[in-house]
Write an enzyme that holds these catalytic residues in place. Structure first.
Site, PDB file in Angstrom:
ATOM      1  N   LYS A   1     -61.435 -34.475 -38.202  1.00  0.00           N
ATOM      2  CA  LYS A   1     -61.008 -34.862 -39.346  1.00  0.00           C
ATOM      3  C   LYS A   1     -59.238 -35.633 -39.178  1.00  0.00           C
ATOM      4  CE  LYS A   1     -62.543 -31.321 -42.299  1.00  0.00           C
ATOM      5  NZ  LYS A   1     -62.484 -29.694 -42.626  1.00  0.00           N
TER       6      LYS A   1
ATOM      7  N   GLN B   1     -58.591 -25.309 -44.052  1.00  0.00           N
ATOM      8  CA  GLN B   1     -59.957 -25.134 -43.405  1.00  0.00           C
ATOM      9  C   GLN B   1     -60.695 -23.595 -43.607  1.00  0.00           C
ATOM     10  OE1 GLN B   1     -61.823 -27.568 -41.949  1.00  0.00           O
ATOM     11  NE2 GLN B   1     -63.379 -26.278 -41.291  1.00  0.00           N
TER      12      GLN B   1
ATOM     13  N   ASP C   1     -60.375 -30.965 -51.111  1.00  0.00           N
ATOM     14  CA  ASP C   1     -61.624 -30.513 -50.798  1.00  0.00           C
ATOM     15  C   ASP C   1     -62.511 -30.117 -52.326  1.00  0.00           C
ATOM     16  OD1 ASP C   1     -62.728 -29.625 -48.543  1.00  0.00           O
ATOM     17  OD2 ASP C   1     -61.140 -27.841 -48.279  1.00  0.00           O
TER      18      ASP C   1
HETATM   19  N1  GUN Z   1     -65.438 -25.374 -43.494  1.00  0.00           N
HETATM   20  C1  GUN Z   1     -66.622 -25.798 -43.625  1.00  0.00           C
HETATM   21  N2  GUN Z   1     -66.841 -26.772 -44.448  1.00  0.00           N
HETATM   22  C2  GUN Z   1     -65.701 -27.017 -44.846  1.00  0.00           C
HETATM   23  C3  GUN Z   1     -64.938 -28.039 -45.657  1.00  0.00           C
HETATM   24  O1  GUN Z   1     -65.721 -28.684 -46.655  1.00  0.00           O
HETATM   25  N3  GUN Z   1     -63.838 -27.640 -46.387  1.00  0.00           N
HETATM   26  C4  GUN Z   1     -62.891 -26.907 -45.860  1.00  0.00           C
HETATM   27  N4  GUN Z   1     -61.541 -26.432 -46.319  1.00  0.00           N
HETATM   28  N5  GUN Z   1     -63.328 -25.860 -44.622  1.00  0.00           N
HETATM   29  C5  GUN Z   1     -64.789 -26.016 -44.415  1.00  0.00           C
END
Ligand code: GUN
Length: 283
Positions: free
Chosen positions: A50, A94, A117
């Site tokens: 990311k 996350q 998100d």
């Molecule tokens: N863990 C797995 N997929 C995601 C996501 O799309 N966002 C976040 N914050 N954590 C994740």
């Protein structure tokens, strides 16, 4: 006839390039803060990817790493600081969080305007109401892949396999907003295979290795595989038995190289949208 392969790597690269062009023309640099708690190796890889993608698209990314032993109140303090920081347009915590920290209060502490998100209940509720919001990244990525594949959605029968907060439920809301006739199937559905066979669009998001078999797919359907499952030999496979389903479907996403790359590209898109909305432009 073999299905067309929907190339998520290419669609995501095109979206990232478009975002880079958009950010280059802005009078400010959108900011993304990613909070990583603990040392889950998969999460560490996601977060690094990311960060890299954000930098490549002209977004100022920062990663805040906290130990698994962090107190929930200290994590909340970090989120409050990021909420108040005018340079931060998007905040992502996350998941999964360590077992000792319940995720709900943490996600609800994020300023909904910075919730890239789309997991805050205010944004989740608005999405269910069909309001244009920062929608969760993986389902948004699926919508972009369906558009890239030219799959018609209005009046189409769409089957979402899985009812998670992160994928299944928002996926159903986005398909409904696109005028599909939507069914959600889950672990208590009586005959999942029969539900799948009716679907013009089948989105599998259950996290069960190759659960969707070739004879579950309606001939010509578009099959989107959100699953990423690691086999004992290290190979990554989806929730869809790819070869079997590709022989029946009209279009299909591979794993890897399908939905996966779209999630990060959509996160960048949400960050720019949040920045434009927060800083008074259009999102
Ligand atoms: N863990 C797995 N997929 C995601 C996501 O799309 N966002 C976040 N914050 N954590 C994740």
């Amino acid at each position: 006839m073999a299905a067309r392969v929907i190339d998520g790597t290419a669609v995501a690269a095109a979206l990232r390039a478009q975002i880079a062009e958009q950010t280059a023309a802005l009078p400010f640099t959108p900011g993304l803060a990613v909070v990583l708690v603990g040392d889950n190796p998969a999460s560490a890889v996601y977060v690094r990817n990311k960060d890299r993608a954000a930098q490549g698209a002209g977004i100022a990314a920062q990663t805040i790493r906290l130990p698994a032993s962090v107190f929930a109140k200290d994590l909340m303090g970090v989120i409050e600081r990021l909420n108040a920081d005018p340079e931060v347009d998007g905040i992502l915590v996350q998941l999964p969080l360590p077992d000792a920290i319940p995720p709900r209060p943490v996600l609800e502490a994020i300023d909904p305007a910075k919730d890239v998100d789309g997991f805050h209940p205010l944004n989740a509720g608005r999405l269910q109401d069909g309001i244009d919001v920062l929608a969760p990244c993986t389902p948004s990525g699926v919508m972009r892949l369906l558009a890239a594949a030219g799959t018609p959605l209005r009046g189409a029968r769409a089957l979402v396999l899985g009812r998670s907060t992160i994928v299944g439920r928002p996926m159903a809301a986005l398909l409904l907003a696109a005028d599909a006739t939507v069914t959600i199937a889950h672990s208590r559905t009586v005959d999942v295979a029969q539900e799948c066979r009716q679907a013009d669009v089948l989105v599998a998001a259950v996290g069960r290795t190759e659960m969707v078999r070739g004879d579950w797919v309606k001939p010509g359907a578009t099959v989107i595989d959100v699953g990423i499952n690691r086999l004992p030999d290290g190979r990554l496979v989806g929730d869809v038995a790819y070869a079997e389903c590709a022989a029946v479907a009209g279009a299909i996403t591979p794993v890897p190289g399908g939905v996966g790359p779209m999630t990060i590209a959509c996160l960048l898109d949400n960050t720019v949208k949040a920045a434009l909305r927060r800083r008074g432009g259009r999102g």
